[in-house]
Design a protein around this motif. Structure first.
Motif: not given
Length: 71
Positions: A58-68
């Motif tokens: 979940g953290k990795k997904g949130g980081e990925s979405r935040g970066n995009s």
């Protein structure tokens, strides 16, 4: 799509075999099939992983979405 069979003595590449297999599965099964295998996969993942696993992905997904969203 280019045909690379000349490089493999007439044999199908792994990529081509996977694509053809996926197309055949798609042609032979409906949406319910994919829903069922997705549910089974989710249950198996749940059985094999704990809360920490889900927190991490979940953290990795949130980081990925935040970066995009910053582009």
């Amino acid at each position: 799509m280019a045909n690379n069979r000349g490089n493999n003595n007439g044999k199908m590449s792994v990529e081509e075999a996977g694509r053809k297999g996926g197309e055949a599965t798609s042609n032979n099964h409906g949406q319910e099939f994919y829903e069922e295998i997705g549910r089974k996969g989710g249950e198996a993942t749940s059985d094999n992983h704990d809360k920490d696993f889900y927190e991490e992905i979940g953290k990795k997904g949130g980081e990925s979405r935040g970066n995009s969203n910053n582009n």
